[in-house]
Design an enzyme around this catalytic site. Sequence first.
Site, mmCIF file in Angstrom:
data_model
loop_
_atom_site.group_PDB
_atom_site.id
_atom_site.type_symbol
_atom_site.label_atom_id
_atom_site.label_comp_id
_atom_site.label_asym_id
_atom_site.label_seq_id
_atom_site.Cartn_x
_atom_site.Cartn_y
_atom_site.Cartn_z
ATOM 1 N N HIS A 22 0.845 -1.195 0.000
ATOM 2 C CA HIS A 22 0.000 0.000 0.000
ATOM 3 C C HIS A 22 0.877 1.241 0.000
ATOM 4 C CE1 HIS A 22 -2.385 3.249 1.905
ATOM 5 N NE2 HIS A 22 -3.361 2.732 1.190
ATOM 6 N N HIS A 23 1.888 1.269 0.865
ATOM 7 C CA HIS A 23 2.892 2.330 0.816
ATOM 8 C C HIS A 23 4.137 1.882 1.558
ATOM 9 C CE1 HIS A 23 1.033 3.556 4.751
ATOM 10 N NE2 HIS A 23 2.287 3.841 5.040
ATOM 11 N N GLN A 64 9.878 0.586 6.239
ATOM 12 C CA GLN A 64 8.544 0.163 6.667
ATOM 13 C C GLN A 64 7.675 -0.080 5.432
ATOM 14 O OE1 GLN A 64 5.409 2.982 8.082
ATOM 15 N NE2 GLN A 64 5.616 1.904 10.039
ATOM 16 N N HIS A 113 3.720 -1.253 4.307
ATOM 17 C CA HIS A 113 2.336 -1.493 4.714
ATOM 18 C C HIS A 113 1.701 -2.440 3.700
ATOM 19 C CE1 HIS A 113 -2.004 0.308 5.057
ATOM 20 N NE2 HIS A 113 -1.918 -0.914 5.553
ATOM 21 N N HIS A 143 -0.149 12.651 0.376
ATOM 22 C CA HIS A 143 -0.618 11.315 0.727
ATOM 23 C C HIS A 143 -1.961 11.379 1.435
ATOM 24 C CE1 HIS A 143 -0.627 7.098 1.819
ATOM 25 N NE2 HIS A 143 -0.839 7.431 3.066
ATOM 26 N N HIS A 194 -5.621 8.446 1.714
ATOM 27 C CA HIS A 194 -6.163 7.182 1.225
ATOM 28 C C HIS A 194 -7.221 7.509 0.170
ATOM 29 C CE1 HIS A 194 -4.682 5.052 5.144
ATOM 30 N NE2 HIS A 194 -3.707 5.507 4.391
ATOM 31 N N MET A 200 -5.798 9.356 5.925
ATOM 32 C CA MET A 200 -4.621 10.109 6.326
ATOM 33 C C MET A 200 -4.601 11.408 5.540
ATOM 34 S SD MET A 200 -1.439 7.435 6.702
ATOM 35 C CE MET A 200 -1.396 6.226 8.031
#
Length: 342
Positions: free
Chosen positions: A71-72, A148, A150, A219, A221, A295
């Site tokens: 997703h990111h 990281q 997601h 950014h 969603h 977000m």
Amino acid sequence: MGNHMFYLRSSVIFICLQLVLSLHVKKFPLLMPKVHPDREELYLCTPVRVALDKTFYIVGFEPNATMQTAHHMLLYGCAKPGTDDIYWDCGEMAMSSPNNSTLQKASPCKEGSHVIYAWARDAKRLQLPEDVGFEVGPGTQIQYLVLQVHYAHIDKFKDGSTDDSGVFLLYTEERQNKLAGVILLGTGGAIPPNSITHMETDCKINEDKIIYPFAYRTHTHSLGRVVSGYKVRRDRYGLDHWTLLGKRNPLTPQTFYPVFNRDPVLPGDVLAARCTMENKKNTYTHVGLTNNDEMCNFYLMYYVKEGTPLEKQYCFTSGPPYFYWNMEDQLNNIPDVDASML
């Protein structure tokens, strides 16, 4: 004309290659170590220790991921990583995630968190401007790099497949005279049902440093329609003057794009961002980590010509209905239409 254009293009390519070669740029793979995501909305982190005896300058990023898998992704610079494990569960709410996982749960950074890079929606490679780099290693605040990822959906991993999503870091040991940094503006809050809502954030630059913005990233969603970011400077009469730094539909590839204005941001200036959100659902949508939450983020990438980047890395407000730009005379002369429309 055709031959002239060919030679001109060839010369440009040759010069670019010379610049790259003169920097002795190398490539380092910071990838997930063949992980197997076992549940939706999982955030995983994996670290790398920067060499103890060398200073490096990151000058570019090549993503190794697709939006069908990730997703990111975020790349953090840390003084200390969240754990010493090879990888761990690192959603910001990891401690409240299901307990049936054997993975350690921790934040991406235990100490000294800096966002360096962010990716989503099949964004392409990012190359920093000439003589600009993120300084990492001895004598800096960044001793570890933590990736990281997601994983919003895990259908492709149900057959036991593993994943190595991540980013290739382009770096050099040659000193870059302009040190890069990122400041992240974001909000909390909630979006009412069947509404168009503005999520807004701002922060004043209180440090005695001049920053030169060169790239921005938006950014959200699925509910985001427009994200805009500004530099705001108040004159001696108390009137705010707004300079647009970047504006974009956040549902397009979420990489860093060149800013609209590269004039310096001075001490006392305010950075401000707005996300225009359209909620067609019959329920509230809150800011959160999952794909069903929302977000509102505006990333500003910049460099400094002297000293080190800003100590301030993050700038968040509580968001709607608790915070708006015009509350308590926070800001004035707001470009309301320009900030909300492409």
